[in-house]
Design an enzyme around this catalytic site. Structure first.
Site, mmCIF file in Angstrom:
data_model
loop_
_atom_site.group_PDB
_atom_site.id
_atom_site.type_symbol
_atom_site.label_atom_id
_atom_site.label_comp_id
_atom_site.label_asym_id
_atom_site.label_seq_id
_atom_site.Cartn_x
_atom_site.Cartn_y
_atom_site.Cartn_z
ATOM 1 N N ASP A 46 0.873 -1.185 0.000
ATOM 2 C CA ASP A 46 0.000 0.000 0.000
ATOM 3 C C ASP A 46 0.905 1.228 0.000
ATOM 4 O O ASP A 46 1.909 1.268 0.717
ATOM 5 C CB ASP A 46 -0.900 -0.019 1.249
ATOM 6 C CG ASP A 46 -2.090 0.917 1.126
ATOM 7 O OD1 ASP A 46 -1.873 2.130 0.935
ATOM 8 O OD2 ASP A 46 -3.240 0.437 1.217
ATOM 9 N N GLY A 67 -4.568 4.976 2.725
ATOM 10 C CA GLY A 67 -4.630 3.935 3.747
ATOM 11 C C GLY A 67 -4.027 4.419 5.055
ATOM 12 O O GLY A 67 -3.510 5.537 5.156
ATOM 13 N N PHE A 79 -6.936 -4.808 -3.993
ATOM 14 C CA PHE A 79 -7.909 -3.814 -3.509
ATOM 15 C C PHE A 79 -7.461 -2.391 -3.829
ATOM 16 O O PHE A 79 -8.261 -1.462 -3.744
ATOM 17 C CB PHE A 79 -8.065 -3.909 -1.979
ATOM 18 C CG PHE A 79 -8.657 -5.202 -1.507
ATOM 19 C CD1 PHE A 79 -10.018 -5.334 -1.320
ATOM 20 C CD2 PHE A 79 -7.855 -6.305 -1.259
ATOM 21 C CE1 PHE A 79 -10.572 -6.520 -0.895
ATOM 22 C CE2 PHE A 79 -8.400 -7.510 -0.830
ATOM 23 C CZ PHE A 79 -9.755 -7.614 -0.652
ATOM 24 N N TYR A 91 -14.791 6.110 -13.052
ATOM 25 C CA TYR A 91 -14.452 5.102 -12.036
ATOM 26 C C TYR A 91 -14.941 3.716 -12.483
ATOM 27 O O TYR A 91 -14.171 2.750 -12.509
ATOM 28 C CB TYR A 91 -15.082 5.489 -10.687
ATOM 29 C CG TYR A 91 -15.060 4.377 -9.671
ATOM 30 C CD1 TYR A 91 -13.867 3.960 -9.090
ATOM 31 C CD2 TYR A 91 -16.243 3.727 -9.284
ATOM 32 C CE1 TYR A 91 -13.852 2.920 -8.149
ATOM 33 C CE2 TYR A 91 -16.241 2.704 -8.357
ATOM 34 C CZ TYR A 91 -15.045 2.304 -7.796
ATOM 35 O OH TYR A 91 -15.035 1.279 -6.881
ATOM 36 N N ILE A 114 -28.933 14.481 1.922
ATOM 37 C CA ILE A 114 -29.481 13.451 1.019
ATOM 38 C C ILE A 114 -29.476 14.045 -0.383
ATOM 39 O O ILE A 114 -30.041 15.119 -0.606
ATOM 40 C CB ILE A 114 -30.924 13.063 1.421
ATOM 41 C CG1 ILE A 114 -30.922 12.421 2.814
ATOM 42 C CG2 ILE A 114 -31.530 12.117 0.380
ATOM 43 C CD1 ILE A 114 -32.290 11.922 3.286
ATOM 44 N N ASP A 127 -25.836 9.279 -10.593
ATOM 45 C CA ASP A 127 -26.311 8.372 -9.538
ATOM 46 C C ASP A 127 -27.493 7.577 -10.073
ATOM 47 O O ASP A 127 -28.533 8.152 -10.425
ATOM 48 C CB ASP A 127 -26.790 9.174 -8.312
ATOM 49 C CG ASP A 127 -25.716 9.277 -7.241
ATOM 50 O OD1 ASP A 127 -24.690 8.580 -7.357
ATOM 51 O OD2 ASP A 127 -25.913 10.051 -6.290
HETATM 52 N N1 LIG Z 1 -15.959 0.743 -0.322
HETATM 53 C C1 LIG Z 1 -16.908 0.331 -1.180
HETATM 54 O O1 LIG Z 1 -18.128 0.430 -0.898
HETATM 55 C C2 LIG Z 1 -16.505 -0.271 -2.503
HETATM 56 C C3 LIG Z 1 -17.517 -0.631 -3.412
HETATM 57 C C4 LIG Z 1 -17.135 -1.188 -4.646
HETATM 58 C C5 LIG Z 1 -15.809 -1.445 -4.925
HETATM 59 N N2 LIG Z 1 -14.843 -1.076 -4.020
HETATM 60 C C6 LIG Z 1 -13.438 -1.320 -4.373
HETATM 61 O O2 LIG Z 1 -12.790 -1.946 -3.280
HETATM 62 C C7 LIG Z 1 -11.421 -1.530 -3.215
HETATM 63 C C8 LIG Z 1 -11.107 -1.067 -1.802
HETATM 64 O O3 LIG Z 1 -11.993 -0.008 -1.445
HETATM 65 P P1 LIG Z 1 -11.849 0.722 -0.033
HETATM 66 O O4 LIG Z 1 -13.183 1.288 0.310
HETATM 67 O O5 LIG Z 1 -11.159 -0.173 0.927
HETATM 68 O O6 LIG Z 1 -10.886 1.928 -0.453
HETATM 69 P P2 LIG Z 1 -9.681 2.598 0.383
HETATM 70 O O7 LIG Z 1 -9.400 3.908 -0.252
HETATM 71 O O8 LIG Z 1 -10.001 2.583 1.844
HETATM 72 O O9 LIG Z 1 -8.492 1.585 0.123
HETATM 73 C C9 LIG Z 1 -7.720 1.604 -1.053
HETATM 74 C C10 LIG Z 1 -6.276 1.474 -0.636
HETATM 75 O O10 LIG Z 1 -5.481 1.419 -1.799
HETATM 76 C C11 LIG Z 1 -4.310 2.208 -1.597
HETATM 77 N N3 LIG Z 1 -3.836 2.585 -2.930
HETATM 78 C C12 LIG Z 1 -4.486 3.321 -3.877
HETATM 79 N N4 LIG Z 1 -3.744 3.433 -4.985
HETATM 80 C C13 LIG Z 1 -2.593 2.722 -4.754
HETATM 81 C C14 LIG Z 1 -1.435 2.448 -5.519
HETATM 82 N N5 LIG Z 1 -1.274 2.912 -6.756
HETATM 83 N N6 LIG Z 1 -0.448 1.708 -4.960
HETATM 84 C C15 LIG Z 1 -0.572 1.228 -3.703
HETATM 85 N N7 LIG Z 1 -1.648 1.456 -2.916
HETATM 86 C C16 LIG Z 1 -2.650 2.198 -3.450
HETATM 87 C C17 LIG Z 1 -4.758 3.368 -0.730
HETATM 88 O O11 LIG Z 1 -3.696 3.953 -0.008
HETATM 89 C C18 LIG Z 1 -5.771 2.671 0.181
HETATM 90 O O12 LIG Z 1 -5.156 2.176 1.361
HETATM 91 C C19 LIG Z 1 -11.251 -0.447 -4.266
HETATM 92 O O13 LIG Z 1 -10.608 -1.001 -5.386
HETATM 93 C C20 LIG Z 1 -12.673 -0.025 -4.607
HETATM 94 O O14 LIG Z 1 -12.793 0.415 -5.938
HETATM 95 C C21 LIG Z 1 -15.166 -0.494 -2.831
#
Ligand SMILES: NC(=O)c1ccc[n+]([C@@H]2O[C@H](COP(=O)([O-])OP(=O)(O)OC[C@H]3O[C@@H](n4cnc5c(N)ncnc54)[C@H](O)[C@@H]3O)[C@@H](O)[C@H]2O)c1
Length: 340
Positions: free
Chosen positions: A31, A36, A81, A149, A213, A297
């Site tokens: 990460d 993060g 992730f 996205y 909202i 949305d």
């Molecule tokens: N949270 C949701 O409701 C949701 C819904 C659909 C999909 N997702 C997907 O799940 C995944 C995780 O989501 P989250 O809510 O935990 O997001 P988050 O932002 O909390 O976590 C993403 C992590 O990735 C790290 N990161 C980003 N780009 C990076 C890179 N180039 N190199 C290294 N680290 C990198 C960030 O520092 C962060 O810790 C994402 O890919 C997101 O698109 C999340």
């Protein structure tokens, strides 16, 4: 299994790391800490602070290790992730999103291929469906994202299919609906926060803060958007099942080398219903006002999760009230988020 969790210091990756460790797997977290939190990474996991697009870091991580006869891949599976996650930002800065979520993802995929790592689990999203004609949405619905996205996630899914055909990479694309809740001290701390449940709970906790909202003239039962909420623990359990199906040659799943599953509860709640549930669970009167609807949305997004229920036997265990209760505990304990 030896696993690499990219984005493991983020919300979902940190909970996944905890579940992998609890299940007896070895975990390395990669990460760059752009969003993060160091303190969200469980003891027991090794944290490598670096970028998924950095080839030097990837080469170092993926250099093969000695095996009984010949060198073997350094990891059995990668769970990816890492990514940028804010829809409105992606509309303003698509270049940032294609760079981080696609270009850097390709660097990761190439390194995975060169290191002969066989199993890859990818965090996809309901945003790949855009504004679906039919809800609940099944996995074979058309992929027509309405924002950059969602486009980046759709493109990455296509890349995985190509890498699977060309190099035999086994992969799972897990399309999450709205993830919320907390587990064992690990919760949602996005900065800025854009997700509904933490925004409602922050309005309950921070004096002067009002929950907004976005729009009340959608074609839904009370005019506000309908979403499907899934507890982060249920979501991460599904990843363990997917990993098992991918890596187990005796897996009875259909197409065990290229899994695609929706992860949602099959229940939709309007924004007003979630808000009412939050007032009930917290016992607080939460300040709220109506705001303009946001472009892009979809009125209603509800998952059909029949496929993963049938093929992997997964079922979400937690209700909307459980989700809000666990998130509420996390936010009350960490009103300013993680310490770092
Ligand atoms: N949270 C949701 O409701 C949701 C819904 C659909 C999909 N997702 C997907 O799940 C995944 C995780 O989501 P989250 O809510 O935990 O997001 P988050 O932002 O909390 O976590 C993403 C992590 O990735 C790290 N990161 C980003 N780009 C990076 C890179 N180039 N190199 C290294 N680290 C990198 C960030 O520092 C962060 O810790 C994402 O890919 C997101 O698109 C999340």
């Amino acid at each position: 299994m030896r696993t690499l969790v990219t984005g493991g210091a983020g919300y979902i990756g940190s909970v996944m790391t905890r579940l992998l460790l609890d299940a007896g797997h070895e975990v390395t977290v990669l990460d760059n800490l752009s969003y993060g939190h160091r303190s969200a990474v469980s003891n027991g996991a090794k944290l490598v602070v670096g970028d998924v697009g950095d080839e030097l870091v990837l080469n170092r991580l993926f250099s093969q290790v000695p095996g009984p006869e010949s060198p073997v891949p350094s990891y059995d599976a990668v769970l990816h992730f890492a990514g940028f996650i804010r829809v409105p930002e992606s509309v303003e800065k698509p270049d940032l999103y294609f760079d981080n979520n696609v270009r850097k993802g390709i660097a990761l995929l190439n390194a995975v291929g060169q290191a002969r790592i066989s199993n890859f689990v990818f965090s996809s999203t309901a945003a790949v469906y855009g504004e679906p004609d039919k809800v609940p949405v099944a996995e074979d619905a058309p992929l027509l994202p309405t924002n950059p996205y969602g486009d980046t996630k759709r493109v990455f899914e296509e890349l995985l299919a190509s890498y699977h055909r060309a190099y035999g990479l086994r992969y799972a694309c897990l399309r999450y609906f709205n993830v919320a809740g907390a587990f064992d001290g690990l919760g949602e701390d996005h900065r800025p926060e854009t997700h509904l449940i933490p925004l409602i709970l922050k309005a309950a906790l921070e004096p002067g803060r009002v929950f907004e909202i976005y729009g009340d003239d959608y074609p839904t039962k009370d005019g506000t958007c309908v979403r499907d909420y899934i507890h982060v623990h249920d979501l991460c359990r599904a990843h363990l099942l997917a990993l098992d199906a991918l890596s187990n040659p005796k897996s009875k799943t259909q197409n065990p080398e290229s899994l695609i599953f929706n992860l949602g509860s099959q229940n939709g709640y309007t924004n007003r219903e979630v808000f009412a549930a939050a007032e009930k669970v917290t016992g607080c009167k939460i300040p709220v006002r109506m705001a303009e609807c946001r472009p892009g949305d979809a009125p209603a997004l509800i998952a059909s999760s029949e496929k993963i229920r049938k093929e992997l036997g997964w079922r979400p265990a937690k209700t909307l009230d459980d989700i809000i209760q666990d998130a509420w505990q996390f936010h009350r304990r960490n009103p300013a988020g993680y310490p770092d």
